[in-house]
Write an enzyme that holds these catalytic residues in place. Sequence first.
Site, PDB file in Angstrom:
ATOM      1  N   HIS A 441       0.841  -1.207   0.000  1.00  0.00           N
ATOM      2  CA  HIS A 441       0.000   0.000   0.000  1.00  0.00           C
ATOM      3  C   HIS A 441       0.881   1.264   0.000  1.00  0.00           C
ATOM      4  CE1 HIS A 441      -3.687   2.318   1.189  1.00  0.00           C
ATOM      5  NE2 HIS A 441      -2.761   3.128   1.685  1.00  0.00           N
ATOM      6  N   GLU A 442       1.802   1.328   0.939  1.00  0.00           N
ATOM      7  CA  GLU A 442       2.647   2.522   1.041  1.00  0.00           C
ATOM      8  C   GLU A 442       3.568   2.666  -0.166  1.00  0.00           C
ATOM      9  OE1 GLU A 442       1.625   4.585   3.062  1.00  0.00           O
ATOM     10  OE2 GLU A 442       0.495   3.273   4.393  1.00  0.00           O
ATOM     11  N   HIS A 445       1.736   4.460  -2.878  1.00  0.00           N
ATOM     12  CA  HIS A 445       1.817   5.921  -2.738  1.00  0.00           C
ATOM     13  C   HIS A 445       3.203   6.406  -3.172  1.00  0.00           C
ATOM     14  CE1 HIS A 445      -1.967   6.681  -0.759  1.00  0.00           C
ATOM     15  NE2 HIS A 445      -1.695   5.921   0.290  1.00  0.00           N
ATOM     16  N   HIS A 448       3.819   6.423  -6.837  1.00  0.00           N
ATOM     17  CA  HIS A 448       2.983   7.483  -7.424  1.00  0.00           C
ATOM     18  C   HIS A 448       3.728   8.813  -7.325  1.00  0.00           C
ATOM     19  CE1 HIS A 448      -1.171   9.718  -7.436  1.00  0.00           C
ATOM     20  NE2 HIS A 448      -0.612   9.716  -8.617  1.00  0.00           N
TER      21      HIS A 448
HETATM   22 ZN   LIG Z   1      -2.979   5.237   1.842  1.00  0.00          ZN
END
Ligand SMILES: [Zn+2]
Length: 651
Positions: A441-442, A445, A448
Site C-alpha cells: 500500500h505505502e 503511494h 505514485h
Molecule cells: Zn494510503
Amino acid sequence: MSQFIQFKLNLDTFIEDLNTLLKANEKKVQDLLAQDSKTYKNFVKPLQMMDEKLEHFFTPLSHVNSVNNTDETQKVYSDSLPILTEYSTKLSQNIEIYKVYKEIDANEKETLHYEQNRVIELNIEHFEHSGAHLDDDIKARLQEINIKKSELSNHFSQNLLDATNAYEYIIEDKEDVRGLPKSDIANAAFEDNGITKYKFTLQMPSYIAYMTYGENASIREALYKAYVTRAPQNAEIIDELLALKDEMSKLLGFSNYAEYSLAGKMAENETQVLGFLNNLVHNAKVQARTELQELQAIAPQKLQSFDSGFYSEILKKEKYDIDEEEYRPYFEKTSVIEGTFTFLNKLFGIRFENVKENLWDEKATSYNLYVDNKLTARLYFDLEARKGKRGGAWMHNFQAHCTNEKGKEQLASAFVVCNFPPSSKSTKSLLRHDDVVTLFHEMGHAIHHMLSSVNENEVSGVNGVQWDAVEFPSQFLENFAYEPKVLKLFAKHYETGAVIPDSMIEKLVKSKNFLSASGMLRQLEFSIFDFKLHTKPHAKKEVQDLLDSIRKDTSLIQTPSYNKFQNGFAHIFAGGYAAGYYSYKWAEVLSADAFFSVVDEGIFNSRTAKEYRNIVLNGGGAKSMSVLFKELMGREPKPENLLRLNGIKTV
Ligand SMILES: [Zn+2]
C-alpha cells in the site's frame, strides 16, 4: 553533485533558521509582487519553488519527530507550528497574489502547458474556497463561521470522549468472561476486596473484545446500548454544524455543502455520487442476505445488532482459521523487500539499487530508483518498530519532481515508514501477511510520487491529486499482495526455503472476503447518510428520519430505535470527511478496476500495467484522475470490479 538533498536536521538552530527562511520568503513575495509585468515564469514558478524549498527544510523535522520522537523534537516541532501557521495564513489571505493568478490566467492560458494551467487553476480555487476574494463583510462572516465550526467540532469529539470514558461495566461472575482471549481477560481483571472482578469499557480494545468473544448476550446488549447512545447532546451540535456549513457554502457561491465538498474532487456531482453508491447497495444486498442467513443459522435465537460481532467470529473460526504464526516464517523482512522490488521490476520495468548514506537511524535504508537505467528518484525505508516511533505506517513525500526556475530538473524522493517487528543479529524480522499488504500500500503511494514526470511541483507526484483519488495507486498495488504469482516471488520459508503453498494463499483471500457484502453495506450506509445529509439543510427529526430511510435499504438486521449512531460519527462531524465519506469506496473502484485489467492480461505481460506507469504514475496531479483513468482504460470505471474483488456476485 548528488541529485538529492542530504537529509539533515539541526534542532539547536531550527527555529532561528525557520524564522530567517520565512522572513526571506516574505521579502521575496513582496519583490515578486512589485515586478511591473508578471508572468508564469517570473511569478508563479519562483513562488512554487519557494514553497518547495520550505518543504525541504521542514520535512526532516516532521519526519524525525515521527520516527525518532524525543522531548526535544516535540518541543521544536510544536514551537514551529504556530510560526508556520501564521506565515501560511498570511499568504493564503494575500489578495494581491490571487489577483496576479487571475491576471496570468487571463493573459497566458492559451500558451501555457496544461500542467501550468492546472497550478493556476488550483491556486485560484484555493483562494476562492476560503472566500479571500469576497467583500469584507462576507469575509468577516466566513471567519466567524469557521471559528464556530471548529469549536463545535471540538465539543463534538470532547462529548464523545467524555461519554466513552465515563462508562464501565463490571462483571463479577467469572463465567461471563469465558471464551475471551487470555490477554483481554487479564486487561479487564482487577481486585476488589480480595475478589477478582472484570471491567469492560467503551474504549475500543475493551469494547470490541467483549462484543467479539463475550458469551453473555445481555452483557453484550448493555455494552452495545451504552455505545450507541453516547453523547446525546451531540444531536444539537449536528444541527448547528449543518446549518453553518450550509450558510458557508452559499456565501461561497455553492448551492449546498455537498457541492462545495465536491469542488476539489474527482466525482463530479451529487447525482453521480449517489448513483454510484446506490448501485453498490443494489448489488451487495443480495449476497449480504445470504451471509446473514449463514450467520443466523449458527445463532440460537433471532440475531440482534449486538450479536453480529460474536457470531461472525464463531463462523470465521469455523471456516477460515488463520494462524498468523504459521504465515510469519514465509514473510521475512529482507526477502519481502527484495521480492517487492522484483515484483515492481517485473510489473513496471523499474529498478531499485541500495545506496550507502548516513540517515536518522541505523536501521533506515535508502535506494535509487532507475527507470530504463535513468536515475529517477530516491526512496527511504524505515520499516522496523522502535521506541520513539509513531505507530502505523505511512508514506511521506520529500522532494517533488519538477524543473526549477533555471529550467534544471529536480528529482523526487519519498519516505516509507512501517512498524514491523524489530530484527537483531540473532533474530529475523518476520512479518504478518497484513504487514506485506501495508508495505505494498505505502509503496503504491511512494511510486505514485516518485515516478512523476510532471515539471510543476505543486501538481507533481502526490501533490495536487484529488482527495477522492489519492488512495487509488496505493490500493491498486495492495491488491497484488493476494496474488499467488506475486507472493510466490518472495514468500519462501526463511529456514527451509519452501515456497508458500497455494492452500495458504487461498485461505488469505477467503478470509479477506468473509462477510464482505455485509461489511460493504455498512460502509455504504455511512456514505449515503453523510452525503445526503449535506445536500440540503437537515435539522432535528429530519436527521434521524434520513438515517432511518437509508437503513430500510442497507440494514438487514433491524437497528434498535435507541441507536443514535450519528452522535458518534466523528469522521464527518469532527474530522475532514463531511460529504466525503464516499471517497473510500470511490478510490477502491478505480483500483479494483485497473487491477483486474492487469490480472486478466497476465500480471507480468500486462499492457495495462505499463500504461498505468506512463499515464497514472507519471501523470501526478496535473490532470483530473477521471481524465487519467479514461486515458488508461478507454472508458469509465466499472463498479462491478470492486464487487469482484470482494468476492460479491453482480446481480
Ligand atoms: Zn494510503
